[in-house]
Write an enzyme that holds these catalytic residues in place. Structure first.
Site, PDB file in Angstrom:
ATOM      1  N   GLY A  12       0.840  -1.200   0.000  1.00  0.00           N
ATOM      2  CA  GLY A  12       0.000   0.000   0.000  1.00  0.00           C
ATOM      3  C   GLY A  12       0.870   1.243   0.000  1.00  0.00           C
ATOM      4  CE1 TYR A 154     -10.580  -0.485   6.845  1.00  0.00           C
ATOM      5  CE2 TYR A 154     -11.448   0.266   8.945  1.00  0.00           C
ATOM      6  CZ  TYR A 154     -10.435   0.265   7.998  1.00  0.00           C
ATOM      7  OH  TYR A 154      -9.295   1.015   8.216  1.00  0.00           O
TER       8      TYR A 154
END
Ligand SMILES: NC(=O)c1ccc[n+]([C@@H]2O[C@H](COP(=O)([O-])OP(=O)(O)OC[C@H]3O[C@@H](n4cnc5c(N)ncnc54)[C@H](O)[C@@H]3O)[C@@H](O)[C@H]2O)c1
Length: 248
Positions: A12, A154
């Site tokens: 990321g 999430y």
């Protein structure tokens, strides 16, 4: 562990927390830095911002088992070492909120935010246990500690990252590998816009009026602190948002 002279992987790394942490780790004197992401434009920009370490750029989707295993092969062939792994790639569900989130999106959230963290850690551990140990830091969230209905998938994935990291505590004694998690509160990165489908979501706007968003640098420093603390294993570091000071 002293970061200087080491080899690190940051996933990321094309944006936000990953980009800033990659830059900060390089400033600590890394020998080699692998930046991995799906976004080639963002990766190139990160590479431009980083100085001091030899950089290997790998465009890879962390959910693709074959590509991820290839990426590990490529980086360990290139540097003959891997000391630090920051499993940080992540997404949120975005609108519409749970339970109306598309099934494919919920699966994608769990795949990127939890399953790939476990897979990447396993690949790192298999290498590190043959090469004298290492440090793995996984990005969880305060969302993994508190119930969060709007993005329950999430929250569940991030809670999983915390328990996965805690479950790896014994690797420290067994083979010198320290696995820990970092749990940021709301942090000022592009993900805040992504949660709202291109704009800050309605629920976040009033929240940000009362709290101070963390900076990516706050998270980068926490990651460096974890790397440097040779006793930390199976722990999670929580970075809470401070209330904004109101004038009287
Ligand atoms: N920003 C916050 O408020 C906040 C709070 C807590 C935790 N986090 C976590 O921090 C991590 C980093 O987020 P950020 O805020 O920097 O967001 P960001 O959107 O700026 O960066 C996330 C990066 O992950 C990459 N990515 C997404 N899916 C990928 C995949 N399948 N393979 C490879 N790369 C992929 C994206 O391309 C992007 O570059 C995430 O795990 C996020 O859940 C963020």
């Amino acid at each position: 562990m002293n970061v200087s002279g080491k080899v690190a992987l940051v996933t990321g790394a094309a944006s936000g927390i990953g980009r800033t942490t990659a830059k900060m780790l390089a400033e600590e004197g890394l020998r080699g830095l692998v930046i991995l992401d799906t976004d080639p434009v963002g990766l190139a920009k990160t590479a431009d911002l980083v100085s001091g370490a030899e950089i290997l750029i790998i465009q890879c989707d962390v959910t693709n088992d074959v590509s991820l295993a290839d990426a590990y092969q490529q980086m360990t062939d290139h540097f003959s070492a891997l000391d630090i792994v920051f499993n940080n790639a992540g997404i949120v569900s975005g609108p519409p909120p749970f339970p109306d989130t598309a099934l494919a999106r919920m699966k994608r959230v769990v795949d990127i935010d939890l399953t790939s963290v476990i897979q990447s850690s396993a690949l790192a551990i298999r290498f590190m246990r043959e090469h004298g140990g290492g440090v793995i830091i996984n990005t969880a969230s305060t969302g993994g500690l508190n119930p969060y209905l709007a993005d329950a998938p999430y929250a569940a994935a991030k809670a999983g990252v915390i328990m996965f990291s805690r479950s790896c505590a014994d690797l420290h004694a067994q083979c010198g590998i320290r696995v820990n998690a970092v749990c940021p509160g709301v942090t000022d990165t592009p993900i805040l816009e992504k949660t709202g489908g291109g704009k800050r979501p309605d629920w976040l706007v009033p929240l940000l009026e009362n709290i101070q968003a963390l900076t990516p640098e706050d998270i980068g420093q926490a990651v460096i602190n974890i790397i440097q603390d040779d006793d930390m294993a199976g722990e999670f570091v929580v970075l809470q948002n401070q209330q904004k000071q109101t004038g009287t």
